[in-house]
Structure formats: C-alpha cells, structure tokens
Write an enzyme that holds these catalytic residues in place. Structure first.
Site, PDB file in Angstrom:
ATOM      1  N   ASP A  70      -2.915   4.169   5.955  1.00 28.06           N
ATOM      2  CA  ASP A  70      -3.366   3.930   4.589  1.00 28.06           C
ATOM      3  C   ASP A  70      -2.285   4.303   3.571  1.00 28.06           C
ATOM      4  O   ASP A  70      -1.530   5.251   3.789  1.00 28.06           O
ATOM      5  CB  ASP A  70      -4.637   4.759   4.343  1.00 28.06           C
ATOM      6  CG  ASP A  70      -5.425   4.233   3.166  1.00 28.06           C
ATOM      7  OD1 ASP A  70      -5.122   3.126   2.687  1.00 28.06           O
ATOM      8  OD2 ASP A  70      -6.346   4.933   2.719  1.00 28.06           O
ATOM      9  N   ASN A 101     -11.566  -5.746   5.910  1.00 24.85           N
ATOM     10  CA  ASN A 101     -10.390  -6.110   5.106  1.00 24.85           C
ATOM     11  C   ASN A 101     -10.369  -7.578   4.673  1.00 24.85           C
ATOM     12  O   ASN A 101      -9.570  -7.964   3.815  1.00 24.85           O
ATOM     13  CB  ASN A 101      -9.085  -5.762   5.840  1.00 24.85           C
ATOM     14  CG  ASN A 101      -8.752  -4.281   5.835  1.00 24.85           C
ATOM     15  OD1 ASN A 101      -8.053  -3.771   6.717  1.00 24.85           O
ATOM     16  ND2 ASN A 101      -9.251  -3.549   4.845  1.00 24.85           N
ATOM     17  N   ARG A 156     -11.915  10.210   4.806  1.00 29.49           N
ATOM     18  CA  ARG A 156     -12.990   9.568   5.568  1.00 29.49           C
ATOM     19  C   ARG A 156     -12.396   8.788   6.733  1.00 29.49           C
ATOM     20  O   ARG A 156     -11.190   8.544   6.785  1.00 29.49           O
ATOM     21  CB  ARG A 156     -13.835   8.672   4.668  1.00 29.49           C
ATOM     22  CG  ARG A 156     -13.058   7.623   3.949  1.00 29.49           C
ATOM     23  CD  ARG A 156     -13.937   6.677   3.130  1.00 29.49           C
ATOM     24  NE  ARG A 156     -13.082   5.828   2.341  1.00 29.49           N
ATOM     25  CZ  ARG A 156     -12.718   6.063   1.087  1.00 29.49           C
ATOM     26  NH1 ARG A 156     -13.199   7.106   0.445  1.00 29.49           N
ATOM     27  NH2 ARG A 156     -11.881   5.259   0.461  1.00 29.49           N
TER      28      ARG A 156
HETATM   29  C1  FPP Z   1      -4.073   0.204   4.362  1.00 22.98           C
HETATM   30  O1  FPP Z   1      -3.335   0.460   3.179  1.00 22.98           O
HETATM   31  C2  FPP Z   1      -3.282  -0.651   5.241  1.00 22.98           C
HETATM   32  C3  FPP Z   1      -3.701  -1.857   5.730  1.00 22.98           C
HETATM   33  C4  FPP Z   1      -5.011  -2.441   5.419  1.00 22.98           C
HETATM   34  C5  FPP Z   1      -2.831  -2.683   6.560  1.00 22.98           C
HETATM   35  C6  FPP Z   1      -1.936  -1.949   7.508  1.00 22.98           C
HETATM   36  C7  FPP Z   1      -1.090  -2.942   8.181  1.00 22.98           C
HETATM   37  C8  FPP Z   1       0.198  -2.781   8.518  1.00 22.98           C
HETATM   38  C9  FPP Z   1       0.970  -1.536   8.325  1.00 22.98           C
HETATM   39  C10 FPP Z   1       0.899  -3.933   9.156  1.00 22.98           C
HETATM   40  C11 FPP Z   1       0.447  -4.088  10.574  1.00 22.98           C
HETATM   41  C12 FPP Z   1       1.306  -4.996  11.311  1.00 22.98           C
HETATM   42  C13 FPP Z   1       1.374  -5.052  12.643  1.00 22.98           C
HETATM   43  C14 FPP Z   1       2.382  -5.903  13.284  1.00 22.98           C
HETATM   44  C15 FPP Z   1       0.468  -4.284  13.494  1.00 22.98           C
HETATM   45  P1  FPP Z   1      -3.918  -0.043   1.800  1.00 22.98           P
HETATM   46  O2  FPP Z   1      -3.493  -1.447   1.585  1.00 22.98           O
HETATM   47  O3  FPP Z   1      -5.401   0.147   1.765  1.00 22.98           O
HETATM   48  O4  FPP Z   1      -3.196   0.897   0.784  1.00 22.98           O
HETATM   49  P2  FPP Z   1      -3.803   1.522  -0.552  1.00 22.98           P
HETATM   50  O5  FPP Z   1      -4.914   2.445  -0.126  1.00 22.98           O
HETATM   51  O6  FPP Z   1      -2.648   2.257  -1.148  1.00 22.98           O
HETATM   52  O7  FPP Z   1      -4.286   0.392  -1.408  1.00 22.98           O
END
Ligand code: FPP
EC number: 2.5.1.-
Length: 229
Positions: free
Chosen positions: A2, A50, A172
């Site tokens: 995250d 998501n 969480r």
């Molecule tokens: C949460 O951060 C992250 C995600 C929903 C996506 C995570 C995905 C990757 C790191 C790429 C995965 C790729 C492969 C090849 C497995 P957020 O977007 O919720 O961040 P925020 O809380 O700051 O908004």
C-alpha cells in the site's frame, strides 16, 4: 503493497507511476526475502475490490503487469523464484491470463522462494470458492474440517504466513488472507510501498523476532516474567 498512489501524488505524478515503482520494490523485496532464507512471500497486487478504481488506473495496472512480466520474469526465474498467481482469473483479459501462465510455467521447477501474487483476490472470495469446490466434490458436512477446507483454499500449497506486513500506514487487513492469517504476526509501517527496502524488511523481521507466538496457549514463564517487569 500500500501507498503507491500517495508516493506518486507527492511527486505530482500519476498514480500508475507509483505502481510502476511498486513493481521495482516488489522485485527487490522478493530477492531480499530469498537472501534471508524466507521460502514463501505472498503479495496483494490487486484486490477483488480494486475494480472500483478509475478505469484509467485499472487498465494502467493491467498493462503494468504485462510490462513487469516481460521485464523481470527472466531475472526472477534465474534467481530461483517460483511464481504463482492466486485469485479469480475469470475476469482478467486473455493476454494477462497468458502472461500469468507463462510466469507460472517457466518458474515451476524453482525452489528457492515461492512468490505468490494475489491478483483479483479477496480473502472472502477465497473462502467462498473453497466451499463451492468442496461441495462440488460431494463432501459431506462431517467430512469437512479445517485441514480439508484448507486443501481447497487458493494458497493450499503454502504454509500459513508467520508475518503479515502492511505498508502505507493503514491499520487494517482489507480482505487479504483472512483464513491463512489467523495466527500471523502483524506489522504495520508508515513506509509507502515504493520506498520499501531491506531496512524496512529487516525492521519488520526484528519486530517479528520479539513476538511470542502462543497459538492460543498460555504464555511461557519467561514471557510472563518479562511482561511484569
Ligand atoms: C495499493 O496502493 C497498491 C495497489 C492496489 C497495487 C499494487 C500493485 C503493484 C505494486 C504492481 C503489481 C505488479 C505485479 C507484476 C505483481 P494504493 O494505490 O492504494 O496507494 P494509496 O493508498 O497511496 O492510494
């Protein structure tokens, strides 16, 4: 994993840029775990929820996975990483499904560390799909116990996680590994995922080493003493 979006926003960049840096953090972390003798790492890359994100971000993430597989698969395979995908593959594109299949089949003989990528995954989805498959197999109620149900769960090939780390400061679990994390030690860190590295991993492992795991039993005498000091 995250904190990608906030990391990007602080740099006046689109959220997908944060996810891109998140892929680099993932590659560095899986190799650091392997170096430390950790045999299983499971990461939450895309949750069943998501899909509610803006279309641009969802398609950006899907595209990023394709790029990441072509960019890093060779290296991860050569470094002994076995890749497995857990989640509902029904909703993802054929192209993405094929990329996942290629990642899984080309690393299937690797044994150094298993990286499980939870994609279009949710802990509740996992429990429901396990129950459905058990019922479809004709299991009777008295044949179903924890071990039997576990054999239908998406991560049945892996031991339950000892340590569960969430980056990004939220406190969480957000529908990740609901069944498997029943006795996991939880570590929450403010660190945003793109900045996660060996220092944060070692700090989480150090916290883990301080915990006394009781699995419902009474504390050991030494832990009791320590707690009263
Ligand atoms: C949460 O951060 C992250 C995600 C929903 C996506 C995570 C995905 C990757 C790191 C790429 C995965 C790729 C492969 C090849 C497995 P957020 O977007 O919720 O961040 P925020 O809380 O700051 O908004």
């Amino acid at each position: 994993m995250d904190g990608n979006g906030r990391w990007a926003k602080r740099r006046f960049m689109p959220r997908v840029f944060g996810h891109k840096q998140g892929v680099d953090a993932l590659v560095r972390t899986v190799l650091a775990c392997a170096d430390r003798g950790i045999e299983y790492l499971t990461v939450f890359a895309f949750s069943s929820e998501n899909w509610k994100r803006p279309t641009e971000e969802v398609s950006g993430l899907m595209g990023l996975v394709l790029v990441a597989v072509s960019k890093y698969l060779g290296k991860l395979a050569a470094d002994g990483v076995r890749i497995r995908i857990v989640g509902d593959r029904g909703q993802v594109s054929d192209k993405l499904r094929q990329a996942w299949e290629q990642a899984e089949s080309s690393t299937r003989h690797n044994t150094r560390i298993t990286l499980s990528v939870a994609f279009n995954y949710g802990g509740r989805w996992d429990i429901v799909q396990a129950c459905r498959r058990a019922i479809a197999d004709g299991l009777q109620p008295d044949e179903l116990d924890e071990a039997r149900l576990n054999s239908y769960m998406a991560l049945s090939y892996a031991p339950d996680p000892d340590l569960f780390i969430r980056t990004g400061g939220e406190l969480r679990i957000s529908n990740f590994l609901l069944w498997q994390a029943a006795y996991s030690e939880l570590v929450f860190t403010e660190c945003l995922w793109p900045e996660f590295g060996t220092a944060e991993l070692d700090a989480a492992l150090a916290q883990y080493a301080q915990r006394e795991r009781r699995f419902g039993a009474v504390p050991s005498a030494s832990a009791d003493e320590a707690a009263t000091c």
